[in-house]
Design an enzyme around this catalytic site. Structure first.
Site, PDB file in Angstrom:
ATOM      1  N   GLU A   1     -42.821 -51.467 -39.214  1.00 49.64           N
ATOM      2  CA  GLU A   1     -43.047 -50.534 -38.107  1.00 49.64           C
ATOM      3  C   GLU A   1     -42.046 -50.856 -37.000  1.00 49.64           C
ATOM      4  O   GLU A   1     -42.323 -51.589 -36.057  1.00 49.64           O
ATOM      5  CB  GLU A   1     -44.509 -50.610 -37.670  1.00 49.64           C
ATOM      6  CG  GLU A   1     -45.405 -50.150 -38.814  1.00 49.64           C
ATOM      7  CD  GLU A   1     -46.879 -50.249 -38.520  1.00 49.64           C
ATOM      8  OE1 GLU A   1     -47.666 -49.880 -39.414  1.00 49.64           O
ATOM      9  OE2 GLU A   1     -47.261 -50.677 -37.414  1.00 49.64           O
TER      10      GLU A   1
ATOM     11  N   HIS B   1     -47.959 -50.169 -32.898  1.00 52.30           N
ATOM     12  CA  HIS B   1     -47.794 -49.815 -34.315  1.00 52.30           C
ATOM     13  C   HIS B   1     -47.215 -48.419 -34.446  1.00 52.30           C
ATOM     14  O   HIS B   1     -47.229 -47.635 -33.507  1.00 52.30           O
ATOM     15  CB  HIS B   1     -49.164 -49.802 -35.020  1.00 52.30           C
ATOM     16  CG  HIS B   1     -49.749 -51.154 -35.220  1.00 52.30           C
ATOM     17  ND1 HIS B   1     -49.827 -51.759 -36.445  1.00 52.30           N
ATOM     18  CD2 HIS B   1     -50.292 -52.022 -34.340  1.00 52.30           C
ATOM     19  CE1 HIS B   1     -50.393 -52.945 -36.321  1.00 52.30           C
ATOM     20  NE2 HIS B   1     -50.686 -53.136 -35.051  1.00 52.30           N
TER      21      HIS B   1
ATOM     22  N   GLU C   1     -51.073 -46.521 -31.986  1.00 56.81           N
ATOM     23  CA  GLU C   1     -50.332 -45.900 -33.095  1.00 56.81           C
ATOM     24  C   GLU C   1     -49.416 -44.853 -32.484  1.00 56.81           C
ATOM     25  O   GLU C   1     -49.877 -43.866 -31.915  1.00 56.81           O
ATOM     26  CB  GLU C   1     -51.308 -45.241 -34.090  1.00 56.81           C
ATOM     27  CG  GLU C   1     -52.240 -46.225 -34.777  1.00 56.81           C
ATOM     28  CD  GLU C   1     -51.564 -47.028 -35.895  1.00 56.81           C
ATOM     29  OE1 GLU C   1     -50.372 -46.767 -36.184  1.00 56.81           O
ATOM     30  OE2 GLU C   1     -52.238 -47.906 -36.459  1.00 56.81           O
TER      31      GLU C   1
HETATM   32 ZN   LIG Z   1     -49.379 -50.841 -38.221  1.00 63.41          ZN
END
Ligand SMILES: [Zn+2]
Length: 334
Positions: A63, A153, A217
């Site tokens: 990531e 992330h 995220e």
């Molecule tokens: Zn992740």
């Protein structure tokens, strides 16, 4: 000490042992590698009640965009382009996986926190997760002001809400509305309120360090250098304001941040498990009332009410593990 661009990331990724003693940056700040990939920076003469901010990235090694965002921020702190008015600990998570561009090598590191690493001693991620826990605990132990942890992330798949946050289960603590407002200023579009403990890094710092901790995220993962960093402007600018000690703008927006809570986990019980959704289905896709979500032999998962959504669908997990979460709209209790 040399502080050219990408210096910190390169040093974190190099196999050399990290220097243990503090060193000055061009900006006059003092930095210290506490452990490989664990960089602490603090200004001199900081008021005791200033924020302690933990930024972690690369807990999933592929990531890359959040790793680049954090590295760029560190370099701007080093050069003096960005002022620092808080304590900062930056953690590059799964270094071994980052070097290979993999999500993980032996075991998903973000399932190994909260002491779970002790149950998987053979996984290469276990010792690293234990070290990150120790570093976070040490950092927050001496915090006198706010304790903030953002674990950055990017998701494997697309999402109906491109950027979303996971708020770890708080047990008896109330949700922090100021933090929810701050997330909105980061262009976070939705928040999942977790309703049970998890073995994630943000749950660990929330539970054991009493931090306001979030898993963020921030979009879809791409290889190093192929990220459109403009898509990460929201989080980048908000983090820069936070580190510089500038108050975030009042984020009491007319459009409230959509909140969700997990309704139930879809568990893959056998190899007969079938996920009845498109392989490319996005996170937070609405599930029409009555839609068959998955089946596993006799067991059938059917959507109810039309407001449920699917999160983290993954039919390829091993039997016994979670193959997706069904979430529903939520409100804060208090
Ligand atoms: Zn992740």
């Amino acid at each position: 000490m040399h502080t050219s661009p990408a210096h910190f990331l390169r040093q974190a990724l190099s196999a050399d042992a990290a220097p243990a003693s503090p060193f000055p940056l061009d900006s006059g700040l003092t930095a210290q590698w506490r452990a490989p990939g664990c960089l602490e920076i603090a200004p001199a003469g900081l008021a005791a009640d200033q924020d302690s901010v933990l930024l972690s990235c690369g807990v999933h090694g592929n990531e890359t965009a959040p790793i680049e965002v954090v590295d760029t921020i560190l370099n701007d702190l080093a050069s003096g382009r960005l002022p620092l008015r808080c304590r900062l600990l930056a953690l590059f998570g799964n270094l071994d996986a980052m070097r290979l561009g993999e999500r993980y090598l032996d075991y998903d590191m973000n399932r190994l926190f909260n002491g779970e690493h002790a149950r998987h001693p053979d996984a290469r991620e276990a010792a690293r997760a234990a070290l990150l826990e120790r570093e976070a605990a040490r950092f927050f132990e001496s915090a006198r002001g706010r304790r903030l942890h953002y674990d950055l992330h990017t998701a494997i798949r697309g999402s109906a809400f491109e950027k979303f946050a996971i708020y770890p289960f708080l047990h008896d603590r109330p949700h922090n509305r100021q933090q929810l407002g701050w997330l909105q200023s980061c262009q976070i579009e939705a928040v999942l309120l977790h309703s049970k403990p998890a073995n994630t890094f943000s749950y660990f710092t929330s539970r054991h360090c009493q931090a306001d901790a979030f898993t963020l995220e921030l979009g879809k993962a791409r290889p190093f250098g192929q990220n459109d960093l403009a898509r990460f402007d929201g989080i980048d600018l908000a983090l820069r304001r936070l580190l510089a000690g500038e108050d975030a703008p009042d984020a009491a927006s007319a459009r409230p941040l959509p909140l969700f809570r997990a309704k139930y986990d879809i568990i893959k019980r056998s190899e007969a498990f079938r996920l009845n959704l498109d392989e490319q289905v996005e996170n937070f896709t609405l599930l029409p009332d009555g839609c068959l979500i998955a089946e596993d032999g006799e067991e059938r998962y059917v959507a109810h009410g039309g407001a449920e959504r699917i999160l983290f669908p993954n039919p390829k997990v091993k039997p016994g593990l979670r193959a997706g979460i069904v979430v529903e709209p939520a409100k804060l209790d208090d």
